[in-house]
Design a protein around this motif. Structure first.
Motif, short mmCIF file in Angstrom:
data_model
loop_
_atom_site.label_atom_id
_atom_site.label_comp_id
_atom_site.label_asym_id
_atom_site.label_seq_id
_atom_site.Cartn_x
_atom_site.Cartn_y
_atom_site.Cartn_z
N GLN A 141 -3.87 4.28 7.00
CA GLN A 141 -5.21 4.23 6.39
C GLN A 141 -5.60 5.57 5.77
N PRO A 199 -3.99 5.45 -1.17
CA PRO A 199 -4.40 6.00 -2.46
C PRO A 199 -5.70 5.37 -2.94
N ASP A 200 -6.39 6.05 -3.85
CA ASP A 200 -7.61 5.52 -4.46
C ASP A 200 -7.20 4.57 -5.59
N VAL A 201 -6.89 3.33 -5.21
CA VAL A 201 -6.34 2.37 -6.16
C VAL A 201 -7.32 2.09 -7.30
N ALA A 202 -8.61 2.03 -6.99
CA ALA A 202 -9.60 1.73 -8.03
C ALA A 202 -9.58 2.79 -9.13
N ALA A 203 -9.60 4.06 -8.74
CA ALA A 203 -9.59 5.15 -9.73
C ALA A 203 -8.28 5.20 -10.49
N LYS A 231 0.76 3.57 -5.31
CA LYS A 231 0.42 4.78 -6.08
C LYS A 231 1.49 5.08 -7.13
N SER A 242 0.81 -1.22 0.00
CA SER A 242 0.00 0.00 0.00
C SER A 242 0.85 1.27 0.00
#
Length: 347
Positions: free
Chosen positions: A271, A275-279, A248, A244
């Motif tokens: 936490q 990063p917003d891994v999906a986007a 990014k 994690s």
């Protein structure tokens, strides 16, 4: 031949200091198994986290640790074909995973079931790969193929096959990265390796000849450097060993449609910093794939490639089998000072 052998068991999951060498009955084989006299064991970061209680999957109480062993067949079950006593062999990480994805976390050696830090192990013949006598591989080098070798091979050939001319980035100089570097170079890929240590990068350049190196301490935005190296295209494959904390930047420098293999979790993000891994993945159309070592089929493919290309898996240091030496091997691996594999000779 004695009916007993020596084995190490983890008395509590509070650190590898809890490993104890015990004398216990030698394993008996059934008709589908072979008995292997272990000559060498290769350590993995997994073995450290199993010992200190941080492994996120099941661990048997008082487990015999370690998953990677090489040795000689000394006894053969009555229903087994294709093996002879004296064959040099290695066993798969999960003996039940013959092909396809690993189905669960209940059968990996050295975690949910007893592993290989001992003098003898009984394994299903179906999970054992023979290493040719003329391969030139030592027992520690053979053992080094089991986990790191198959993990790297799976990253390259378990989904979208690596092609000559593509670029691969490896995070860090541990066993998986250095093994992957050797495989990628032999397959005609362009290679980039990262480290926070200039000394390590110098040694890696001298010994394993990556095409490019990046010191992520002096170049914190290593993703930009990787994009520069690839003339803006991005890298086609990434060995994501950080987790994690580095995902990014991995997505930042992956090529459109590239493949990120999530292998380790050495660098965790808080936490609130996740990063917003999906986007990010959507923006690159990339694949982010978790690697769970690999199947016996992948192990067989790896062995054929290594033998044909006359590769030497990257064993850095070999320790002895006595209690002090086993402790020292774990200490050395946990220190993070290694380049390549740390092994134990079981003699």
């Amino acid at each position: 031949m004695s009916s007993n052998h020596l084995a190490y068991r983890l008395q509590a999951q509070t650190g590898h200091e809890q490993l104890r060498q015990l004398e216990e009955p030698k394993p008996n084989i059934d008709k589908h198994e072979v008995l292997v006299k272990i000559r060498a064991v290769a350590l993995n970061f997994r073995d450290v986290v199993v010992s200190n209680g941080n492994y996120p999957f099941p661990v048997k109480d008082k487990v015999v640790p370690c998953s990677d062993a090489a040795g000689d067949v000394v006894e053969i079950g009555s229903a087994v074909e294709g093996f002879r006593t004296g064959d040099r062999v290695i066993g798969n990480f999960d003996p039940t995973n013959l092909y396809g994805p690993q189905l669960d976390w209940n059968h990996g050696l050295g975690g949910p079931v007893d592993g290989v830090l001992r003098q003898y192990v009984a394994l299903p013949a179906s999970a054992v790969a023979k290493i040719p006598e003329d391969s030139g591989l030592t027992y520690p080098e053979m053992a080094a193929l089991v986990c790191t070798g198959v993990t790297a091979w799976n990253a390259f050939y378990g989904a979208i096959p690596l092609k000559p001319g593509q670029t691969v980035l490896f995070q860090g100089t541990g066993g998986v990265s250095i093994t992957g570097l050797m495989l990628a170079k032999s397959a005609g890929a362009v290679t980039i390796i990262t480290s926070s240590s200039e000394d390590k990068l110098k040694l890696v350049k001298e010994k394993y000849s990556p095409d490019h190196v990046i010191n992520y301490k002096t170049t914190p935005d290593w993703a930009s450097e990787a994009r520069k190296i690839t003339a803006g295209h991005g890298v086609d494959y990434i060995f994501e060993n950080g987790g994690s904390g580095t995902i990014k930047q991995s997505i930042d420098c992956i090529a459109m449609g590239g493949l990120i293999s999530v292998i380790g979790f050495l660098s965790s993000a808080k936490q609130e910093d996740m990063p917003d891994v999906a986007a990010l993945a959507l923006s690159k159309g990339c694949i982010i794939r978790g690697i769970q070592v690999g199947s016996k089929q992948l192990l067989d493919e790896l062995v054929r490639f290594v033998v044909q290309k006359k590769l030497k898996p990257p064993v850095e240091k070999v320790f002895g089998f006595g209690p002090d030496q086993v402790q020292a091997a774990y200490d050395y691996l946990a220190s993070g000072g290694h380049i390549g594999k740390v092994c134990i000779s079981v003699e």
